[in-house]
Design an enzyme around this catalytic site. Structure first.
Site, mmCIF file in Angstrom:
data_model
loop_
_atom_site.group_PDB
_atom_site.id
_atom_site.type_symbol
_atom_site.label_atom_id
_atom_site.label_comp_id
_atom_site.label_asym_id
_atom_site.label_seq_id
_atom_site.Cartn_x
_atom_site.Cartn_y
_atom_site.Cartn_z
ATOM 1 N N THR A 178 38.229 42.477 36.739
ATOM 2 C CA THR A 178 38.350 42.063 35.328
ATOM 3 C C THR A 178 38.811 40.614 35.169
ATOM 4 O OG1 THR A 178 40.615 42.920 35.233
ATOM 5 C CG2 THR A 178 38.855 44.411 34.563
ATOM 6 N N ASP A 179 39.482 40.057 36.179
ATOM 7 C CA ASP A 179 40.083 38.726 36.015
ATOM 8 C C ASP A 179 39.085 37.669 35.570
ATOM 9 O OD1 ASP A 179 42.532 39.728 36.908
ATOM 10 O OD2 ASP A 179 42.986 37.856 37.958
#
Lengths: 448, 448
Positions: A178-179
């Site tokens: 997700t980063d």
């Protein structure tokens, strides 16, 4: 059959002739719990992991189980797998491309840290019901934490998407950390100019072996979108609110990770989501009709000039940084200016020198919401006079990735400017409505 | 008496023996409009500017006025002003320190651009009812656009605040541009360690001679807060929603400008506002009790080390930038990392070199909402091992200003770390509740 279990929990499974995949009902402290036995990655050996109907995994101490009833035996793990695999390869409707991230991670129980390790097959074990909505085919492209994502990986993902869609997949799911998911989403959106089906990025904020993991629901709904959605866009599919009611499908160039840990961290900025997916009802609800339509062919054009810089302005920042970047051969700078798109007047000359040297300098706003407008204040006019280009309502991150892509195709500054202001895939939204600004809580709360 | 009027509008005023400050009622197209005659900065000479009861200024073409009635004559502009001024100096309850910005700006009608130009006296002419809530005293400290704000100006403002509070003001209002208002708020919050009263930053998103200006209401409520609030904190007072119902009082270290143009652009992040001020009711409603209490004395300690850098991480960023900054003698770096506080693993060694050289490297998140946590993933652990300090839930901008302030007081890296993690004025919020995350709109809308 139960190779992830050991000690007490394994004894328990043997005693009742149970294995992973069996659906059971137990009674614990008078509470009736129904679920499917899942692989365990617990550090203690007395925990039985059950997947509940709501998609959650919970861990139960075997000693605390008062009664147990087998509701349905799961299919044995390898039974018929080979034949099935062949069939999947031939007729698969959705290809899952795994790149790494929490959604395919497990916890290292020795250290408590998380590493991307689960194979795609293991993911599917967590979510057998995916087979009920689409024939899937999974491939591990690489396995990296998304903070280590780089433009060269974007190229590999884009090419793989084209290959898989050309082979006949109706849609693609990309499992991704997700980063940096939204950076990759933008990169794919600009690279894949025409698509025969949806490309759905999906991740999870909590790893799949944690009780409140969003991995199963996000993955399940992503497959549903990839198979059934009417659009052919690069989108992000993640939890829409903090419970498990629905996920949201965000346009890849208009979405941002807005919270470090919440499952509904991904939200559309300066736009509205494309669709909502109700997990329980297995229902895709389109929220808009102005999506990109499916093409006859897939065109891929993934080239990125990595020599760009994202410069966030703040009081006290020295313009020296601009001269340094130019001296190092930077090709473009995206500024995250203040308000409507400003920096201090100290920067005018540095920007003028940069743009005269052929460096593209574009302006976005650190406010994130709203549109830059460099015609309201004198500062904005003087910055434009120095060659700085206002980039409408583009998110700073989207503008950065777009600039990498544009500069890999065009060197002439006027043409770069023209391309940066061309609305390729909805990255510029000409119409803002009040609903695009979220609502903050402004009332009294009794805090502890 | 009406020196800002010319041509047709001036003729109109003369004909009816009217001047600025008179309350009149007109009838226009059957519509009854009541208001106070305001100075005009219109480019055309046939517009009469009226301030309505709701705080708005409107422009009316004099030819369109069908009837006019004088309700109350305003006091002549200079009449009794000298005596009054003396009295104000002696007994003033609130001091307004003007630093520039849209709230004290007028439009250059020739170019359409805005410049900070109105004197504080002119502001008060726009808002005569301020005198009904507090005896005020106004001073122009400087007149700059806030994008040109610098750490050295923060020092001047902090010192002026102390002088004015020491002279007996119950509270201070600081008129400031919105672009960098939150940076200044943080700088003042760390500089003014003990206060005898509230310090209220206020600005406006639309200049005071525009019809929908938020300047009058923001300024009025700011004076109300400065005089009546029970706390002694540095706060920001701005419109709370897009209509004129209330303004919000935000803790200076927890607020961010979240929209380029909306009047409710300023919102509290990772916390809740301190208070709500209802403009019409002239009522301050405290939303929390955990505010900083008033002290007996004012202590000021405004020193800032400007040699810090805010580095936003993105895929493709080269760690060379860190070595460059260190080589140029940077003292501290605040990273805006991804997710829970990450960069790519390429940065470990550069950060290790920097911290070994005595450079403080702190981690915040570009998600803005939530808290960094560098114990969940291997990346976070390795970054900490390289010397990077996780900065809890501090906003990147707040962490940056705090680091400037800390580094001006302490060089030893361990002590800098300790100070950065000390919660001085609520910049770290240990408890997050779901209400601190705003609600996005997730439903269907019919777009044109």
């Amino acid at each position: 059959m139960s190779e992830t279990y050991a000690g007490k929990a394994l004894d328990f499974l043997k005693r009742y002739n149970l294995q992973e995949g069996d659906t059971i009902e137990i009674i614990k402290n008078g509470l009736r719990i129904r679920g499917i036995i899942m692989p365990s990655y617990s550090s203690t050996d007395d925990i039985l992991v059950l997947k509940l109907d709501n998609g959650y995994n919970i861990g139960i101490t075997v000693d605390s189980i008062n009664e147990i009833r087998v509701l349905q035996k799961g299919r044995k793990k390898d039974e018929g797998r080979k034949e099935e695999k062949k069939e999947i390869e031939k007729e698969s409707e959705v290809t899952i491309i795994s790149t790494g991230g929490t959604i395919v991670s497990k916890i290292e129980y020795d250290t408590g840290a998380v590493r991307p390790a689960l194979t795609t097959e293991e993911i599917l074990e967590f979510m057998p019901e995916i087979n009920e909505i689409a024939k899937i085919n999974a491939t591990i492209l690489f396995s990296i934490l998304s903070e280590n994502m780089k433009p060269e990986y974007w190229v590999k993902i884009a090419n793989e998407v084209k290959i898989r869609l050309d082979k006949g997949a109706k849609g693609i799911v990309i499992a991704h950390g997700t980063d940096t998911m939204t950076y990759t989403a933008s990169a794919l959106a600009f690279s894949l100019k025409s698509l025969t089906g949806p490309v759905v990025l999906v991740g999870s904020q909590r790893s799949s072996d944690r009780p409140s993991s969003d991995a199963p629901i996000n993955l399940f709904t992503a497959v549903l979108v990839a198979k059934n959605a009417p659009f052919a866009e690069v989108v992000v599919n993640m939890h829409g609110e903090s419970s498990d009611t629905y996920t949201l499908v965000h346009r890849g160039v208009k979405v941002r990770k807005m919270h470090t840990s919440r499952r509904d961290a991904f939200q559309t900025i300066n736009d509205l989501p494309l669709a909502k997916v109700y997990y329980r009802e297995r229902k895709l609800e389109m929220l808009r009709e102005d999506y990109l339509k499916k093409s006859e062919t897939n065109e891929v054009d993934p080239k990125f000039e990595p020599s760009v810089f994202l410069l966030k302005y703040y009081p006290g920042l020295s313009p020296d940084i601009v001269d340094y970047l130019v001296s190092k051969g930077i090709k473009g700078i995206i500024i995250e200016g203040t308000g409507l798109g400003h920096t201090s007047s100290d920067f005018y000359e540095a920007f003028r020198r940069a743009t005269k040297d052929g460096v593209f300098v574009g302006m976005t706003s650190q406010c994130l919401f709203g549109r830059v407008n460099m015609n309201v204040y004198t500062t904005g006019r003087l910055l434009q006079d120095a060659g700085v280009v206002p980039l409408e309502d583009m998110l700073p991150e989207t503008a950065l990735v777009k600039l990498m892509w544009v500069l890999a195709h065009e060197k002439d500054l006027d043409k770069v400017k023209e391309l940066m202001l061309t609305n390729f895939v909805g990255e510029i939204n000409p119409i803002h409505i009040p609903e695009m600004y979220p609502r903050w809580y402004h009332d009294r709360i009794r805090l502890q």
